[in-house]
Design a protein around this motif. Sequence first.
Motif, PDB file in Angstrom:
ATOM      1  N   LYS A 129     -81.785  58.576  -6.938  1.00  0.00           N
ATOM      2  CA  LYS A 129     -81.401  57.370  -7.676  1.00  0.00           C
ATOM      3  C   LYS A 129     -80.179  57.623  -8.538  1.00  0.00           C
ATOM      4  CE  LYS A 129     -83.287  53.707 -10.624  1.00  0.00           C
ATOM      5  NZ  LYS A 129     -82.075  53.605 -11.449  1.00  0.00           N
ATOM      6  N   ARG A 130     -80.122  58.780  -9.171  1.00  0.00           N
ATOM      7  CA  ARG A 130     -78.986  59.117 -10.016  1.00  0.00           C
ATOM      8  C   ARG A 130     -77.681  59.103  -9.209  1.00  0.00           C
ATOM      9  NH1 ARG A 130     -76.262  59.527 -14.869  1.00  0.00           N
ATOM     10  NH2 ARG A 130     -75.019  61.424 -14.912  1.00  0.00           N
ATOM     11  N   GLN A 131     -77.720  59.649  -8.005  1.00  0.00           N
ATOM     12  CA  GLN A 131     -76.521  59.657  -7.169  1.00  0.00           C
ATOM     13  C   GLN A 131     -76.124  58.253  -6.740  1.00  0.00           C
ATOM     14  OE1 GLN A 131     -75.838  63.142  -4.408  1.00  0.00           O
ATOM     15  NE2 GLN A 131     -78.049  63.226  -4.619  1.00  0.00           N
ATOM     16  N   ARG A 132     -77.110  57.479  -6.291  1.00  0.00           N
ATOM     17  CA  ARG A 132     -76.779  56.129  -5.826  1.00  0.00           C
ATOM     18  C   ARG A 132     -76.225  55.283  -6.963  1.00  0.00           C
ATOM     19  NH1 ARG A 132     -75.700  54.854  -0.571  1.00  0.00           N
ATOM     20  NH2 ARG A 132     -75.565  52.590  -0.412  1.00  0.00           N
ATOM     21  N   ASP A 133     -76.791  55.423  -8.150  1.00  0.00           N
ATOM     22  CA  ASP A 133     -76.358  54.600  -9.283  1.00  0.00           C
ATOM     23  C   ASP A 133     -74.957  54.945  -9.764  1.00  0.00           C
ATOM     24  OD1 ASP A 133     -78.772  53.303  -9.230  1.00  0.00           O
ATOM     25  OD2 ASP A 133     -79.625  54.351 -10.969  1.00  0.00           O
ATOM     26  N   GLY A 143     -79.266  69.359 -11.316  1.00  0.00           N
ATOM     27  CA  GLY A 143     -80.154  68.205 -11.256  1.00  0.00           C
ATOM     28  C   GLY A 143     -79.477  66.863 -11.337  1.00  0.00           C
ATOM     29  N   CYS A 144     -78.198  66.791 -10.964  1.00  0.00           N
ATOM     30  CA  CYS A 144     -77.444  65.530 -10.865  1.00  0.00           C
ATOM     31  C   CYS A 144     -77.085  64.901 -12.199  1.00  0.00           C
ATOM     32  CB  CYS A 144     -78.193  64.505  -9.992  1.00  0.00           C
ATOM     33  SG  CYS A 144     -78.436  65.053  -8.286  1.00  0.00           S
ATOM     34  N   GLY A 145     -77.256  65.630 -13.288  1.00  0.00           N
ATOM     35  CA  GLY A 145     -76.837  65.123 -14.589  1.00  0.00           C
ATOM     36  C   GLY A 145     -77.759  64.041 -15.138  1.00  0.00           C
ATOM     37  N   HIS A 167     -76.027  65.551   1.218  1.00  0.00           N
ATOM     38  CA  HIS A 167     -74.818  66.275   1.598  1.00  0.00           C
ATOM     39  C   HIS A 167     -74.399  67.252   0.493  1.00  0.00           C
ATOM     40  CE1 HIS A 167     -71.204  66.840   3.962  1.00  0.00           C
ATOM     41  NE2 HIS A 167     -70.420  66.523   2.942  1.00  0.00           N
ATOM     42  N   VAL A 168     -74.249  68.540   0.847  1.00  0.00           N
ATOM     43  CA  VAL A 168     -73.778  69.592  -0.058  1.00  0.00           C
ATOM     44  C   VAL A 168     -74.536  69.563  -1.400  1.00  0.00           C
ATOM     45  CG1 VAL A 168     -71.737  70.835  -0.881  1.00  0.00           C
ATOM     46  CG2 VAL A 168     -71.492  69.242   0.995  1.00  0.00           C
ATOM     47  N   TRP A 169     -75.850  69.552  -1.317  1.00  0.00           N
ATOM     48  CA  TRP A 169     -76.704  69.514  -2.510  1.00  0.00           C
ATOM     49  C   TRP A 169     -76.584  70.759  -3.375  1.00  0.00           C
ATOM     50  CZ3 TRP A 169     -77.911  71.137   2.203  1.00  0.00           C
ATOM     51  CH2 TRP A 169     -78.648  72.302   2.347  1.00  0.00           C
ATOM     52  N   LEU A 170     -75.999  71.835  -2.863  1.00  0.00           N
ATOM     53  CA  LEU A 170     -75.839  73.038  -3.675  1.00  0.00           C
ATOM     54  C   LEU A 170     -74.915  72.802  -4.870  1.00  0.00           C
ATOM     55  CD1 LEU A 170     -76.937  74.213  -0.916  1.00  0.00           C
ATOM     56  CD2 LEU A 170     -75.843  76.338  -1.600  1.00  0.00           C
ATOM     57  N   MET A 171     -74.122  71.729  -4.812  1.00  0.00           N
ATOM     58  CA  MET A 171     -73.248  71.405  -5.943  1.00  0.00           C
ATOM     59  C   MET A 171     -73.959  70.550  -6.985  1.00  0.00           C
ATOM     60  SD  MET A 171     -69.619  70.776  -3.978  1.00  0.00           S
ATOM     61  CE  MET A 171     -68.694  70.609  -5.510  1.00  0.00           C
ATOM     62  N   ASN A 172     -75.276  70.366  -6.809  1.00  0.00           N
ATOM     63  CA  ASN A 172     -76.082  69.594  -7.760  1.00  0.00           C
ATOM     64  C   ASN A 172     -77.238  70.421  -8.296  1.00  0.00           C
ATOM     65  OD1 ASN A 172     -75.462  67.450  -5.210  1.00  0.00           O
ATOM     66  ND2 ASN A 172     -74.759  66.808  -7.239  1.00  0.00           N
ATOM     67  N   SER A 173     -77.028  71.710  -8.466  1.00  0.00           N
ATOM     68  CA  SER A 173     -78.117  72.583  -8.902  1.00  0.00           C
ATOM     69  C   SER A 173     -78.615  72.239 -10.297  1.00  0.00           C
ATOM     70  CB  SER A 173     -77.676  74.055  -8.852  1.00  0.00           C
ATOM     71  OG  SER A 173     -76.708  74.339  -9.844  1.00  0.00           O
ATOM     72  N   ALA A 177     -70.086  62.577 -11.893  1.00  0.00           N
ATOM     73  CA  ALA A 177     -71.222  62.468 -12.804  1.00  0.00           C
ATOM     74  C   ALA A 177     -72.410  63.315 -12.380  1.00  0.00           C
ATOM     75  CB  ALA A 177     -71.653  61.003 -12.927  1.00  0.00           C
ATOM     76  N   THR A 178     -72.610  63.481 -11.081  1.00  0.00           N
ATOM     77  CA  THR A 178     -73.793  64.201 -10.602  1.00  0.00           C
ATOM     78  C   THR A 178     -73.514  65.660 -10.256  1.00  0.00           C
ATOM     79  OG1 THR A 178     -73.434  63.603  -8.272  1.00  0.00           O
ATOM     80  CG2 THR A 178     -74.696  62.056  -9.634  1.00  0.00           C
TER      81      THR A 178
END
Length: 394
Positions: A59-63, A356-358, A348-354, A74-75
């Motif tokens: 949800k954080r990414q979509r928003d 927790g997406c902010g 996609h490339v979730w390793l750049m969100n370690s 942001a994420t």
Amino acid sequence: MGSRPSSLLAAGIVCGVSMRKLIQRALDSRYVSYFRKNRVPAVTDSAPSTDEQIRYFIKRQRDTIWADEPDWDATLDKKIVEGTEFVELDVKITGFPSWEREGKARGNAEWVIPGEFALSQPRHEKRMLFLHGGAFAWGDPKEYRPCTSRLASVTGMPILVIDYRLAPEHLYPAQIEDSVQACLWALENGPFGSGPTTELYVAGDSSGGGTLYSMLINLKENPSTNKHLSRIAGSIAISPWVDLTCSHPSYKSHIWNKETMMGDVQFSYGNIEEDLESNLGMAKRYLGENVDLKAASPLHAEDLSGLPPSLILVGGQEQLLDDSIEMHKRLRADGSEGELRVFPMMWHVWLMNSEGCGGEGAKTCQEAILGFKMISAFCGVREHGRDSIFLRSL
């Protein structure tokens, strides 16, 4: 076939079945036969983000990404691993191409040196070349510092990150040419001066992962550089874009579904036609109008034999899922060693969100941590980089 994952999840929401089980079931409904035949482990139980955390991440990414004023940053992770040193390399030192965007000089690479890296290490130490993503049109070494500082920490290697030429100012094959040049340079030069290595790893994410394979194919097919291929110890591709035709089933089956919060959260409009137009538009911006999409795709190269061992990490929710699966199949069919790890609940490339997406509800994304540990193990670091500053800080 494309609607089955959504229908499974809709039923699960009504019945109260956990998101984790539904995603695994939806993934298995299409890919289980391939996974079983090729013994590909789908990474689930060992990455314990809760269903609530997964929903928050998505949800954080979509928003933020799909807001009226999109905010891609942001994420993304913000913190740089403690003790990491960044050494900028002027093009006058490396000989890499100098180019310009919006009046700003570009082309300087940088070494990312982990805090654990001993200054007394010999000049033939392990090292890594990293090719950033960004659809061949965006990105630079500084933007990737949170990610590359983590890679450096868990592998214990200095990492050369290049600022290769980007589209639309520089079309295909400029990105591949720059990567080949950087790879040959990294084989002979380390962070403390000249000195060859016999153990270079190459890594890249998204379009950088596709460029990585194109670079290796180029090195192999060129008689003057083929001899250097044996000095590349392995390649690591994170969510690689290797098929510019965008024609595999996951481009359609993994469109975003806002009701179930499933599918490609970052890039999908939720409409097959719009998604295809967008994806092909990115490919054509990179290639220009007169280059064949298939001919420029490393997945469709004539021969993938003799390439270094490969590790591919991919999220089960991204439209590029089939790119990774088909690339793994091609590598193995042509006799090259390869490992594929699918994280069913990841994007996609979730390793750049370690991190927790902010946002206020952010908690560590355990699947990203596990991805870094797998890279560490692939690079020969014992105990999955147990002693790295990054992992100790968690």
